[in-house]
Design an enzyme around this catalytic site. Structure first.
Site, PDB file in Angstrom:
ATOM      1  N   HIS A  53     -13.165   2.704   3.608  1.00 17.91           N
ATOM      2  CA  HIS A  53     -13.212   1.366   2.825  1.00 17.91           C
ATOM      3  C   HIS A  53     -11.844   0.496   2.529  1.00 17.91           C
ATOM      4  O   HIS A  53     -11.880   0.238   3.253  1.00 17.91           O
ATOM      5  CB  HIS A  53     -12.567   1.645   1.036  1.00 17.91           C
ATOM      6  CG  HIS A  53     -12.141   0.781   0.162  1.00 17.91           C
ATOM      7  ND1 HIS A  53     -13.008   0.050  -0.482  1.00 17.91           N
ATOM      8  CD2 HIS A  53     -11.628   0.262  -0.156  1.00 17.91           C
ATOM      9  CE1 HIS A  53     -12.776  -1.143  -1.144  1.00 17.91           C
ATOM     10  NE2 HIS A  53     -11.093  -0.624  -0.493  1.00 17.91           N
ATOM     11  N   GLU A  54     -10.854   1.371   3.336  1.00 20.51           N
ATOM     12  CA  GLU A  54      -9.552   0.936   3.520  1.00 20.51           C
ATOM     13  C   GLU A  54      -9.975   0.727   5.720  1.00 20.51           C
ATOM     14  O   GLU A  54      -9.156  -0.284   5.873  1.00 20.51           O
ATOM     15  CB  GLU A  54      -8.650   1.859   4.307  1.00 20.51           C
ATOM     16  CG  GLU A  54      -8.224   3.014   3.224  1.00 20.51           C
ATOM     17  CD  GLU A  54      -7.983   1.342   1.616  1.00 20.51           C
ATOM     18  OE1 GLU A  54      -7.053   0.440   1.918  1.00 20.51           O
ATOM     19  OE2 GLU A  54      -8.043   2.004   0.746  1.00 20.51           O
ATOM     20  N   HIS A 100     -10.517  -3.092   5.082  1.00 21.91           N
ATOM     21  CA  HIS A 100      -9.278  -4.069   5.191  1.00 21.91           C
ATOM     22  C   HIS A 100      -8.470  -4.186   6.846  1.00 21.91           C
ATOM     23  O   HIS A 100      -8.105  -5.492   6.740  1.00 21.91           O
ATOM     24  CB  HIS A 100      -8.561  -3.366   4.487  1.00 21.91           C
ATOM     25  CG  HIS A 100      -8.932  -3.317   2.457  1.00 21.91           C
ATOM     26  ND1 HIS A 100      -8.618  -4.039   2.057  1.00 21.91           N
ATOM     27  CD2 HIS A 100      -8.894  -2.390   2.281  1.00 21.91           C
ATOM     28  CE1 HIS A 100      -9.140  -4.232   0.650  1.00 21.91           C
ATOM     29  NE2 HIS A 100      -9.046  -2.779   0.734  1.00 21.91           N
TER      30      HIS A 100
END
Length: 154
Positions: free
Chosen positions: A67-68, A71
């Site tokens: 998920h990170e 980003h």
């Protein structure tokens, strides 16, 4: 798992799922409370909540890292890196990253109301003004009982 193991894991996940290198710092941040991790825009670092590793294990941690990294890679490519952006949502589904983290706390504080007429119990997360609402079952008045701790369904 220590910081260097985390750095290695993030680099491996980045190559395996994104086919791009991770060239910045990954670290544990025990001060994180309500999130599994975060991506820092200025330093391009990724911080991970170590409590998720203890509570949910390494496989769950890999999901947070994915998920990170979504980003991270989208921000460096100057594409939409925020949760609401289409680029971000598309990349998350491609790599199988979770959108949200499950709560570490198995209980939640709820507000309990009760109908005066039919005694139906109404449970809400947030308080509301009882005088503005009526019971959905019988139309009777509602009164506030108080807060209660309740288990969360996962």
């Amino acid at each position: 798992m220590n910081e260097s193991d985390l750095q290695t894991l993030v680099e491996q996940v980045s190559i395996e799922f994104f086919a791009k290198p991770f060239r910045h710092q990954a670290r544990f941040n025990p001060r994180l409370r309500t999130t599994g991790g975060r991506y820092l825009l200025k330093s391009h670092a990724i911080e991970i909540n170590p409590k998720y590793l203890e509570a949910r294990g390494k496989d769950y941690l890999v999901g947070i890292i994915k998920h990170e990294l979504c980003h991270y890679h989208l921000h460096l490519e100057k594409k939409g890196y925020q949760h609401r952006d289409q680029d971000f949502r598309r990349l998350m589904t491609e790599v199988g990253a979770p959108r949200f983290c499950q709560s570490l706390d198995p209980t939640v504080k709820v507000q309990v109301y009760q109908c005066i007429s039919c005694q139906t119990e109404i449970i809400r997360r947030r308080r509301f003004q009882e005088s503005r609402y009526r019971c959905g079952r019988c139309g009777g008045k509602i009164h506030y009982i108080g807060p209660r701790t309740q288990a969360v369904e996962s």
